[in-house]
Design an enzyme around this catalytic site. Sequence first.
Site, PDB file in Angstrom:
ATOM      1  N   GLY A   9       0.986  -1.428  -0.310  1.00  0.00           N
ATOM      2  CA  GLY A   9       0.152  -0.124  -0.229  1.00  0.00           C
ATOM      3  C   GLY A   9       0.667   1.553   0.014  1.00  0.00           C
ATOM      4  O   GLY A   9       0.824   2.301   0.431  1.00  0.00           O
ATOM      5  N   GLY A  12      -0.118   5.712  -1.051  1.00  0.00           N
ATOM      6  CA  GLY A  12      -1.161   5.885  -0.519  1.00  0.00           C
ATOM      7  C   GLY A  12      -0.540   7.456   0.269  1.00  0.00           C
ATOM      8  O   GLY A  12       0.392   7.482  -0.445  1.00  0.00           O
ATOM      9  N   GLN A  13      -1.219   8.430   0.876  1.00  0.00           N
ATOM     10  CA  GLN A  13      -0.962   9.013   1.135  1.00  0.00           C
ATOM     11  C   GLN A  13       0.467   8.935   2.637  1.00  0.00           C
ATOM     12  O   GLN A  13       1.479   9.605   2.129  1.00  0.00           O
ATOM     13  CB  GLN A  13      -1.952   9.754   2.203  1.00  0.00           C
ATOM     14  CG  GLN A  13      -2.107  11.327   2.607  1.00  0.00           C
ATOM     15  CD  GLN A  13      -2.692  11.264   3.821  1.00  0.00           C
ATOM     16  OE1 GLN A  13      -3.305  10.352   4.449  1.00  0.00           O
ATOM     17  NE2 GLN A  13      -2.928  12.565   4.656  1.00  0.00           N
ATOM     18  N   ASP A  35       1.758  -2.226  -3.986  1.00  0.00           N
ATOM     19  CA  ASP A  35       0.586  -1.556  -4.031  1.00  0.00           C
ATOM     20  C   ASP A  35      -0.318  -2.257  -5.499  1.00  0.00           C
ATOM     21  O   ASP A  35       0.511  -3.043  -6.201  1.00  0.00           O
ATOM     22  CB  ASP A  35       0.597  -0.177  -4.177  1.00  0.00           C
ATOM     23  CG  ASP A  35      -0.813   0.940  -4.076  1.00  0.00           C
ATOM     24  OD1 ASP A  35      -2.041   0.026  -4.658  1.00  0.00           O
ATOM     25  OD2 ASP A  35      -0.432   1.738  -2.707  1.00  0.00           O
ATOM     26  N   ILE A  36      -1.031  -2.300  -5.843  1.00  0.00           N
ATOM     27  CA  ILE A  36      -1.781  -2.403  -6.760  1.00  0.00           C
ATOM     28  C   ILE A  36      -2.247  -1.578  -7.681  1.00  0.00           C
ATOM     29  O   ILE A  36      -2.666  -1.985  -9.059  1.00  0.00           O
ATOM     30  CB  ILE A  36      -3.773  -3.139  -6.535  1.00  0.00           C
ATOM     31  CG1 ILE A  36      -4.534  -1.331  -5.674  1.00  0.00           C
ATOM     32  CG2 ILE A  36      -4.313  -4.136  -5.503  1.00  0.00           C
ATOM     33  CD1 ILE A  36      -6.179  -2.017  -5.273  1.00  0.00           C
ATOM     34  N   ASP A  53      -1.271  -7.132  -5.114  1.00  0.00           N
ATOM     35  CA  ASP A  53      -3.015  -7.371  -3.828  1.00  0.00           C
ATOM     36  C   ASP A  53      -2.316  -7.450  -2.228  1.00  0.00           C
ATOM     37  O   ASP A  53      -2.530  -9.073  -2.355  1.00  0.00           O
ATOM     38  CB  ASP A  53      -3.890  -7.902  -4.344  1.00  0.00           C
ATOM     39  CG  ASP A  53      -5.035  -8.057  -3.868  1.00  0.00           C
ATOM     40  OD1 ASP A  53      -5.119  -7.933  -2.367  1.00  0.00           O
ATOM     41  OD2 ASP A  53      -5.595  -8.236  -4.117  1.00  0.00           O
ATOM     42  N   TYR A 143     -14.756   0.754   9.894  1.00  0.00           N
ATOM     43  CA  TYR A 143     -13.645   1.202  10.038  1.00  0.00           C
ATOM     44  C   TYR A 143     -12.867   0.814  11.451  1.00  0.00           C
ATOM     45  O   TYR A 143     -11.970  -0.001  11.257  1.00  0.00           O
ATOM     46  CB  TYR A 143     -13.334   2.676   9.536  1.00  0.00           C
ATOM     47  CG  TYR A 143     -11.423   2.968   9.553  1.00  0.00           C
ATOM     48  CD1 TYR A 143     -11.041   2.445   8.717  1.00  0.00           C
ATOM     49  CD2 TYR A 143     -10.973   3.911   9.865  1.00  0.00           C
ATOM     50  CE1 TYR A 143      -9.522   2.695   8.673  1.00  0.00           C
ATOM     51  CE2 TYR A 143     -10.211   4.326  10.441  1.00  0.00           C
ATOM     52  CZ  TYR A 143      -9.370   3.914   9.438  1.00  0.00           C
ATOM     53  OH  TYR A 143      -7.365   4.529   9.291  1.00  0.00           O
ATOM     54  N   ILE A 173      -3.409  12.410   9.534  1.00  0.00           N
ATOM     55  CA  ILE A 173      -2.520  12.340   9.160  1.00  0.00           C
ATOM     56  C   ILE A 173      -2.663  13.616   7.817  1.00  0.00           C
ATOM     57  O   ILE A 173      -3.155  13.566   7.190  1.00  0.00           O
ATOM     58  CB  ILE A 173      -1.568  11.317   8.472  1.00  0.00           C
ATOM     59  CG1 ILE A 173      -2.148   9.639   9.619  1.00  0.00           C
ATOM     60  CG2 ILE A 173      -0.437  11.787   8.290  1.00  0.00           C
ATOM     61  CD1 ILE A 173      -1.036  10.540  10.662  1.00  0.00           C
TER      62      ILE A 173
HETATM   63  P1  NAD Z   1      -4.468   5.942   1.429  1.00  0.00           P
HETATM   64  O1  NAD Z   1      -5.836   5.232   0.607  1.00  0.00           O
HETATM   65  O2  NAD Z   1      -3.988   6.967   1.127  1.00  0.00           O
HETATM   66  O3  NAD Z   1      -3.341   4.330   0.685  1.00  0.00           O
HETATM   67  C1  NAD Z   1      -3.800   3.197   0.316  1.00  0.00           C
HETATM   68  C2  NAD Z   1      -3.594   2.071  -0.361  1.00  0.00           C
HETATM   69  O4  NAD Z   1      -3.319   0.939  -0.712  1.00  0.00           O
HETATM   70  C3  NAD Z   1      -3.875   3.041  -1.651  1.00  0.00           C
HETATM   71  O5  NAD Z   1      -2.438   3.584  -2.572  1.00  0.00           O
HETATM   72  C4  NAD Z   1      -4.294   1.690  -2.441  1.00  0.00           C
HETATM   73  O6  NAD Z   1      -3.824   2.254  -3.683  1.00  0.00           O
HETATM   74  C5  NAD Z   1      -3.457   0.899  -2.093  1.00  0.00           C
HETATM   75  N1  NAD Z   1      -4.324  -0.124  -2.069  1.00  0.00           N
HETATM   76  C6  NAD Z   1      -6.070  -0.276  -1.277  1.00  0.00           C
HETATM   77  N2  NAD Z   1      -6.310  -1.887  -1.973  1.00  0.00           N
HETATM   78  C7  NAD Z   1      -5.000  -2.670  -2.112  1.00  0.00           C
HETATM   79  C8  NAD Z   1      -4.563  -3.400  -2.379  1.00  0.00           C
HETATM   80  N3  NAD Z   1      -5.730  -5.002  -2.137  1.00  0.00           N
HETATM   81  N4  NAD Z   1      -3.628  -4.079  -2.008  1.00  0.00           N
HETATM   82  C9  NAD Z   1      -2.680  -3.482  -2.051  1.00  0.00           C
HETATM   83  N5  NAD Z   1      -3.035  -1.841  -1.891  1.00  0.00           N
HETATM   84  C10 NAD Z   1      -3.609  -1.915  -1.878  1.00  0.00           C
HETATM   85  O7  NAD Z   1      -4.305   5.422   3.316  1.00  0.00           O
HETATM   86  P2  NAD Z   1      -3.428   6.087   4.215  1.00  0.00           P
HETATM   87  O8  NAD Z   1      -3.443   7.518   4.683  1.00  0.00           O
HETATM   88  O9  NAD Z   1      -1.453   6.339   3.634  1.00  0.00           O
HETATM   89  O10 NAD Z   1      -3.160   4.756   5.165  1.00  0.00           O
HETATM   90  C11 NAD Z   1      -2.200   3.870   5.455  1.00  0.00           C
HETATM   91  C12 NAD Z   1      -2.825   3.068   6.647  1.00  0.00           C
HETATM   92  O11 NAD Z   1      -2.455   4.227   8.191  1.00  0.00           O
HETATM   93  C13 NAD Z   1      -4.216   2.437   6.436  1.00  0.00           C
HETATM   94  O12 NAD Z   1      -4.127   1.310   7.809  1.00  0.00           O
HETATM   95  C14 NAD Z   1      -4.871   3.952   7.465  1.00  0.00           C
HETATM   96  O13 NAD Z   1      -5.630   3.109   8.016  1.00  0.00           O
HETATM   97  C15 NAD Z   1      -3.928   3.914   8.166  1.00  0.00           C
HETATM   98  N6  NAD Z   1      -4.744   5.605   8.829  1.00  0.00           N
HETATM   99  C16 NAD Z   1      -3.848   6.559   8.287  1.00  0.00           C
HETATM  100  C17 NAD Z   1      -4.667   7.820   8.524  1.00  0.00           C
HETATM  101  C18 NAD Z   1      -4.914   9.512   7.689  1.00  0.00           C
HETATM  102  O14 NAD Z   1      -5.232  10.480   8.036  1.00  0.00           O
HETATM  103  N7  NAD Z   1      -4.405   9.127   6.461  1.00  0.00           N
HETATM  104  C19 NAD Z   1      -5.579   7.987   9.889  1.00  0.00           C
HETATM  105  C20 NAD Z   1      -4.967   7.041  10.705  1.00  0.00           C
HETATM  106  C21 NAD Z   1      -4.498   5.520  10.525  1.00  0.00           C
END
Ligand code: NAD
Length: 314
Positions: A9, A12-13, A35-36, A53, A143, A173
């Site tokens: 993953g 992502g952010q 990532d996917i 995945d 969630y 974040i």
């Molecule tokens: P995001 O949604 O920006 O990124 C998640 C990534 O996972 C994406 O790039 C997506 O393409 C990828 N993804 C989706 N399905 C997938 C799969 N089957 N296999 C592989 N990759 C896959 O999320 P984020 O903000 O970067 O969050 C990362 C982690 O931190 C998560 O567990 C989230 O719950 C946790 N989190 C984030 C925040 C926040 O504010 N950003 C706050 C609390 C917890």
Amino acid sequence: MKTCILVLGASGQIGTELTQKLRFLYGNTQVIASDIRKGNTQMMTSGPFEIIDATDKASILKVVQQYNVTQVYLLAAMLSATAENHPQKAWNLNMNSLLAVLDLAKEKHIQQIYWPSSIAVFGPTTPKQNTPQKTVMEPTTVYGISKVSGEFWCNYYHKKYGVDVRSLRYPGIISWKTKPGGGTTDYAVDIYFKAMEEKKYQCFLSENTRLPMMYMDDAVNATIALMQADADTIKIRNGYNLSAMDFTPKEIAQEIQKHIPEFEITYQPDFRQKIADSWPSSIDDSQARKDWNWQHQFDLESMTKIIIQQIKKL
Ligand code: NAD
């Protein structure tokens, strides 16, 4: 064995910035992004990238063996707002990916796991201010249910099989490099871009909704510090409370107005208001500060200054 990290993953952010920091610290070839979907140019050109995945244990194992991976950072998940619209998909992704990685550690294919939890493990029955490390956890979102269950699984695999899994309950974040992926605190990123581009922003939360938040650099540093800490200092195996600041939409708008006086905010709460109302407004993270010396660096004022400077350069 030399540390080799697989980030699931990574596009992502959080993954976008965490992966680059890990590559800086451990060497570009030692950090495999996956990532996917593809990541940004910097990620794709600075080191290895694999399409994986995160729910597919066999695909993860193949890459683990190919690169001699020692640690997995599992960031793939469906976030709070999106998960409310796709409950079953969210549960499948958030749980099956975690169980796949925990099993790989149980089977001794990898040595260490990082898996983020969230303030979403808490619910309306949790004390709202200075929410303690150990308290009532009755989440009312899909969630949150997946995160609280994930925490219990982490603790179980640690106690039962000795798996070295570590976790932080991230607050919202805030970053400027990569747009957030469907969370309830996303407004605190969007607001900066809209303030710069349009001088106005319509917020999907009400003006006095106070939530715990953190600048990305602090989140990345906390994550790496937790993973680098000696195992015997890690007393919590479900998820550490983690905190830096808390503010309301009105307060962040006032901070932005110090830089952009003509900026205006309006409020049109939608379904995300209910999610936000079920979460704490501030977090007690004294256990993280005590166990592995966690210290945040950024508050609302210093974060706003940096983000506005950086967006100007984009
Ligand atoms: P995001 O949604 O920006 O990124 C998640 C990534 O996972 C994406 O790039 C997506 O393409 C990828 N993804 C989706 N399905 C997938 C799969 N089957 N296999 C592989 N990759 C896959 O999320 P984020 O903000 O970067 O969050 C990362 C982690 O931190 C998560 O567990 C989230 O719950 C946790 N989190 C984030 C925040 C926040 O504010 N950003 C706050 C609390 C917890």
